[in-house]
Design an enzyme around this catalytic site. Structure first.
Site, PDB file in Angstrom:
ATOM      1  N   GLY A  55      -9.692  27.900  27.169  1.00  0.00           N
ATOM      2  CA  GLY A  55      -8.574  28.430  26.382  1.00  0.00           C
ATOM      3  C   GLY A  55      -9.174  29.094  25.146  1.00  0.00           C
ATOM      4  O   GLY A  55     -10.065  28.509  24.492  1.00  0.00           O
ATOM      5  N   ARG A  97     -19.183  32.542  26.636  1.00  0.00           N
ATOM      6  CA  ARG A  97     -18.161  33.242  27.440  1.00  0.00           C
ATOM      7  C   ARG A  97     -17.815  34.536  26.693  1.00  0.00           C
ATOM      8  O   ARG A  97     -17.677  34.514  25.463  1.00  0.00           O
ATOM      9  CB  ARG A  97     -16.894  32.382  27.638  1.00  0.00           C
ATOM     10  CG  ARG A  97     -17.126  31.163  28.527  1.00  0.00           C
ATOM     11  CD  ARG A  97     -15.813  30.473  28.872  1.00  0.00           C
ATOM     12  NE  ARG A  97     -15.083  31.176  29.919  1.00  0.00           N
ATOM     13  CZ  ARG A  97     -13.836  30.854  30.288  1.00  0.00           C
ATOM     14  NH1 ARG A  97     -13.182  29.883  29.671  1.00  0.00           N
ATOM     15  NH2 ARG A  97     -13.231  31.521  31.254  1.00  0.00           N
ATOM     16  N   ASP A 244      -6.503  36.094  25.681  1.00  0.00           N
ATOM     17  CA  ASP A 244      -7.900  35.834  25.310  1.00  0.00           C
ATOM     18  C   ASP A 244      -8.411  36.876  24.328  1.00  0.00           C
ATOM     19  O   ASP A 244      -9.364  36.622  23.581  1.00  0.00           O
ATOM     20  CB  ASP A 244      -8.770  35.786  26.562  1.00  0.00           C
ATOM     21  CG  ASP A 244      -8.481  34.499  27.314  1.00  0.00           C
ATOM     22  OD1 ASP A 244      -7.472  34.458  28.047  1.00  0.00           O
ATOM     23  OD2 ASP A 244      -9.238  33.532  27.121  1.00  0.00           O
ATOM     24  N   LYS A 255      -5.638  35.491  31.539  1.00  0.00           N
ATOM     25  CA  LYS A 255      -6.046  34.952  32.844  1.00  0.00           C
ATOM     26  C   LYS A 255      -5.658  35.873  33.992  1.00  0.00           C
ATOM     27  O   LYS A 255      -4.557  36.427  34.008  1.00  0.00           O
ATOM     28  CB  LYS A 255      -5.397  33.568  33.022  1.00  0.00           C
ATOM     29  CG  LYS A 255      -5.708  32.844  34.307  1.00  0.00           C
ATOM     30  CD  LYS A 255      -7.182  32.728  34.600  1.00  0.00           C
ATOM     31  CE  LYS A 255      -7.962  32.049  33.510  1.00  0.00           C
ATOM     32  NZ  LYS A 255      -9.436  32.137  33.717  1.00  0.00           N
TER      33      LYS A 255
END
Ligand code: MRU
Length: 347
Positions: A55, A97, A244, A255
């Site tokens: 998340g 990430r 994100d 997502k």
């Protein structure tokens, strides 16, 4: 009777000492609620990459606390050794990430806080701890404000569809997309959530369904392919998703599958709302084409729950996120308020 907010768990917690990064291991949900205390850089990077903590806002907070933990441990070393340890940790955490802008944003904030000219490592580590705690506490406050602003778009009795997990397991606070759901629930308004299971890693099934059920909020689980017919049947009043990264023009990385939901929502005349803290806005990205999309391992698609479900050599396309064009987004809700198109998120 509505559930107290204490039943809402947080993905990552802020301890003033910053002696460990404490997270819920989300890979073990919904079967077990396990907390991990991470002290080593490689454990922190692994936890972010394998989605033990995930998340966008939560990995930002985890990166911030992780860096403060490493700095605190290096605080008794020489300034040169301290600098090297901090730089190595910042690089590794920042690049764990790529898509959620919150991660680099939070790591860089903590790094900058430690740049106290001429100060001893102990002083610099203290400033980094303070910054990490502030990022964590701000995240909690931002979620509350997203809940308050988002609630103005909803009313009791509504049925909302969500994707992935943008609830309390995704930030340090009560959630982003689900923050208004918790807000309405806390004030006694009925609200029903339809949760997409969210292939391939099932954040909707494993996490969203788990946390809403635990909080006493009615939730119905759907496989991803069911959203269209549920919308056509008139059973969805609004779509709520997180983000994100949000580009300056309002394009939204979220997502994989979010874009499809936005197209469906437009077709069915259902409002499509994106809810995210201001730490998810990236004014440096002019539009969706400039947002990096993480590609993940083929095994996540070829396998399911440890069992092979496709030929072992079949080609796989596995982007973790997609980009929803701003034109499909009815409103973007941040802690700063409700924004309608055209979007202009600048510094
Ligand atoms: O790969 P994940 O589980 O980290 O992806 C998370 C999402 O896409 C969420 O929807 C997004 O981070 C918003 S969370 C507040």
């Amino acid at each position: 009777m509505h559930a107290p907010r204490s039943s809402v768990v947080s993905a990552v917690t802020c301890a003033a000492a910053c002696d460990a990064l404490t997270i819920i291991d989300q890979t073990q949900l919904p079967l077990a609620l396990v907390e991990l205390s991470l002290t080593e850089l490689h454990e922190m990077v692994e936890a972010i990459q394998s989605l033990r903590v995930r998340g966008a806002p939560a990995i930002g907070v985890a990166g911030a606390i992780g860096l403060a933990v490493i700095a605190t441990r290096a605080a008794l070393a020489s300034p040169a050794t301290f600098d090297a340890a901090v730089a190595q940790a910042a690089d590794a955490l920042r690049s764990a990430r790529p898509t959620a802008v919150n991660l680099a944003w939070a790591v860089d904030r903590v790094l900058a806080a430690g740049q106290v000219g001429g100060a001893a490592p102990g002083i610099r580590a203290g400033a980094m701890r303070d910054e990490a705690i502030a990022i964590c506490n701000d995240d909690v406050a931002m979620c509350e404000r997203i809940g308050m602003h988002g609630a103005t778009l909803l009313r009791g009795g509504m049925r909302v569809l969500t994707h992935c997990n943008a609830g309390a397991l995704a930030p340090a606070g009560i959630g982003t997309a689900l923050a208004p759901v918790y807000t309405l629930h806390a004030r006694g308004d009925a609200i029903t959530v339809f949760a997409d299971e969210t292939r391939p890693l099932l954040q909707g099934a494993r996490l969203t369904a788990w946390e809403l059920d635990r909080a006493g909020i009615p939730v119905t689980l759907l496989t991803d392919g069911m959203a269209a017919s549920v919308m056509r049947d008139g059973r969805i009043d609004a779509v709520l998703v997180g983000a994100d990264r949000i580009a300056a023009n309002g394009d939204v990385a979220d997502k994989i599958g979010t874009y499809g939901l936005a197209v469906l929502a437009l077709h069915h005349g259902i409002p499509f709302y994106v809810l995210a803290p201001t730490s998810t806005l990236d004014p440096q990205a002019p539009n969706g084409a400039s947002m990096p999309i993480e590609m993940r391992d083929a095994s996540e698609v070829r396998m399911h729950a440890g069992v092979q479900t496709a030929p072992g050599t079949v080609a796989v396309h596995n982007p973790a996120f997609d980009v929803t064009p701003a034109a499909l987004v009815s409103a973007i809700v941040t802690d700063a308020g409700v924004f309608h198109p055209p979007y202009h998120f600048t510094d």
